[in-house]
Design a protein around this motif. Structure first.
Motif, PDB file in Angstrom:
ATOM      1  N   ARG A 120      17.158 -26.076  31.323  1.00 29.71           N
ATOM      2  CA  ARG A 120      15.790 -26.179  31.867  1.00 29.71           C
ATOM      3  C   ARG A 120      15.479 -27.534  32.527  1.00 29.71           C
ATOM      4  N   ILE A 121      16.514 -28.365  32.680  1.00 33.19           N
ATOM      5  CA  ILE A 121      16.326 -29.661  33.354  1.00 33.19           C
ATOM      6  C   ILE A 121      17.030 -29.609  34.707  1.00 33.19           C
ATOM      7  N   ALA A 122      16.264 -29.789  35.789  1.00 29.84           N
ATOM      8  CA  ALA A 122      16.853 -29.841  37.136  1.00 29.84           C
ATOM      9  C   ALA A 122      17.063 -31.300  37.507  1.00 29.84           C
ATOM     10  N   THR A 123      18.295 -31.665  37.833  1.00 33.44           N
ATOM     11  CA  THR A 123      18.589 -33.030  38.275  1.00 33.44           C
ATOM     12  C   THR A 123      18.783 -33.016  39.781  1.00 33.44           C
ATOM     13  N   VAL A 124      17.928 -33.750  40.474  1.00 35.64           N
ATOM     14  CA  VAL A 124      17.981 -33.832  41.940  1.00 35.64           C
ATOM     15  C   VAL A 124      18.498 -35.217  42.299  1.00 35.64           C
ATOM     16  N   GLU A 168       8.495 -23.631  41.793  1.00 35.59           N
ATOM     17  CA  GLU A 168       8.320 -22.193  41.531  1.00 35.59           C
ATOM     18  C   GLU A 168       9.449 -21.601  40.681  1.00 35.59           C
ATOM     19  N   ASN A 169      10.434 -22.404  40.320  1.00 35.22           N
ATOM     20  CA  ASN A 169      11.598 -21.904  39.581  1.00 35.22           C
ATOM     21  C   ASN A 169      11.287 -21.816  38.081  1.00 35.22           C
ATOM     22  N   GLU A 170      11.253 -20.601  37.568  1.00 37.35           N
ATOM     23  CA  GLU A 170      10.867 -20.400  36.163  1.00 37.35           C
ATOM     24  C   GLU A 170      11.956 -20.805  35.171  1.00 37.35           C
ATOM     25  N   GLU A 171      13.133 -21.122  35.682  1.00 39.12           N
ATOM     26  CA  GLU A 171      14.234 -21.590  34.811  1.00 39.12           C
ATOM     27  C   GLU A 171      14.165 -23.102  34.590  1.00 39.12           C
ATOM     28  N   VAL A 172      13.189 -23.761  35.231  1.00 39.06           N
ATOM     29  CA  VAL A 172      13.106 -25.227  35.181  1.00 39.06           C
ATOM     30  C   VAL A 172      11.796 -25.668  34.535  1.00 39.06           C
ATOM     31  N   SER A 173      11.890 -26.625  33.602  1.00 40.18           N
ATOM     32  CA  SER A 173      10.688 -27.204  32.988  1.00 40.18           C
ATOM     33  C   SER A 173      10.460 -28.650  33.427  1.00 40.18           C
ATOM     34  N   VAL A 174      11.565 -29.359  33.689  1.00 44.39           N
ATOM     35  CA  VAL A 174      11.500 -30.797  33.992  1.00 44.39           C
ATOM     36  C   VAL A 174      12.451 -31.098  35.144  1.00 44.39           C
ATOM     37  N   ILE A 175      12.056 -32.048  35.992  1.00 42.07           N
ATOM     38  CA  ILE A 175      12.920 -32.487  37.098  1.00 42.07           C
ATOM     39  C   ILE A 175      13.260 -33.963  36.894  1.00 42.07           C
ATOM     40  N   VAL A 176      14.546 -34.299  37.034  1.00 40.10           N
ATOM     41  CA  VAL A 176      14.973 -35.701  37.032  1.00 40.10           C
ATOM     42  C   VAL A 176      15.313 -36.064  38.472  1.00 40.10           C
ATOM     43  N   LYS A 189       6.164 -28.958  38.057  1.00 42.22           N
ATOM     44  CA  LYS A 189       7.041 -29.500  37.022  1.00 42.22           C
ATOM     45  C   LYS A 189       6.889 -31.017  36.929  1.00 42.22           C
ATOM     46  N   LEU A 190       6.990 -31.545  35.716  1.00 49.63           N
ATOM     47  CA  LEU A 190       6.954 -32.990  35.529  1.00 49.63           C
ATOM     48  C   LEU A 190       8.220 -33.603  36.129  1.00 49.63           C
TER      49      LEU A 190
END
Length: 255
Positions: free
Chosen positions: A17-21, A48-56, A102-103
């Motif tokens: 659930r963490i997306a790293t950009v 809009e991605n429901e699989e992601v809660s937080v973005i780094v 997302k945060l």
């Protein structure tokens, strides 16, 4: 090893659930217009991605976090339309970060200049290493940090914005940034930062996603006018960059 692509690189990975950009550019992780547009689009998609809660949000390598907008593209601006489009790049990214559901947690492993400081300010929480000094150098080339100013002021206040922008040749260290609220945590080195970041984001990603989204909305209350405000600021910067004063300053800087 950093990217060698002249239009930069952008990679996203999603785990637990963490997306790293991760963005990168051979010129100290600066942003060409195309890379800014890609980042804004990526943040809107992740929103809009429901699989992601937080973005780094992080950048490549272990040196500069972000040197701001591309100097070569700035020098090439020849009319108001181009000027406004150039400065709209960071405006669009900051607005995408602001409206993202997302945060966004920043990982700052090195120095940041200009638009790079704006990116950090638009994160909801930011980790930095001790060597992550910051500077707003815009006045030295005849413009000002107008587009990013609302984001920076929101984080460090008008006095902090004045201290940074009116002393454009001075670096402020990471602890200066932490005292004023730009950074939430400053760690000794990248290894320590990544350990703390891992624990922090894992905890965050385990919380109720709706509560996180609601918290994000509350953190950004009172900024709904930024779409028009940052567009106005981009136009103001676009006019200035065409002035004789700025053209001469840029020429000198180029040499």
């Amino acid at each position: 090893m950093g990217t060698t692509r002249t239009n930069g690189s952008l990679y996203t990975s999603i785990t637990d659930r963490i997306a790293t950009v991760e963005f990168g550019h051979p010129a100290s992780n600066s942003f060409v217009a195309e890379l800014l547009a890609r980042l804004a689009t990526e943040l809107r998609d992740l929103s809009e991605n429901e699989e992601v809660s937080v973005i780094v949000l992080k950048s490549e390598g272990d040196r500069a976090f972000c040197a701001g907008a591309s100097f070569d593209e700035l020098v090439a601006v020849s009319n108001l339309e181009e000027g406004k489009a150039f400065f709209s790049g960071f405006a669009n990214v900051i607005n995408a970060m602001r409206t993202c559901k997302k945060l966004i947690v920043g990982r700052v492993q090195g120095k940041a200049v200009g638009g790079g400081v704006g990116l950090i300010a638009a994160c909801d929480y930011a980790f930095a290493v001790e060597s992550a000094a910051i500077r707003l150098s815009e006045l030295t080339i005849g413009i000002g940090p107008f587009v990013i100013a609302p984001a920076v002021e929101r984080k460090i206040g008008i006095a902090g914005l004045a201290e940074l922008s009116l002393a454009p040749t001075e670096w402020k260290n990471a602890y200066w940034g932490k005292e004023r609220g730009l950074f939430a945590k400053v760690l000794e080195n990248g290894r320590e930062m990544d350990q703390e970041l891992q624990v922090f984001t894992s905890n965050l990603a385990s919380y109720n996603p709706q509560a996180l989204t609601d918290m994000k909305t509350i953190l950004w209350e009172g900024t709904s006018h930024w779409d028009s405000l940052l567009a106005e600021r981009a136009e103001l910067s676009g006019k200035l960059v065409l002035s004789d004063f700025t053209k001469k300053a840029l020429e000198k800087f180029k040499k």
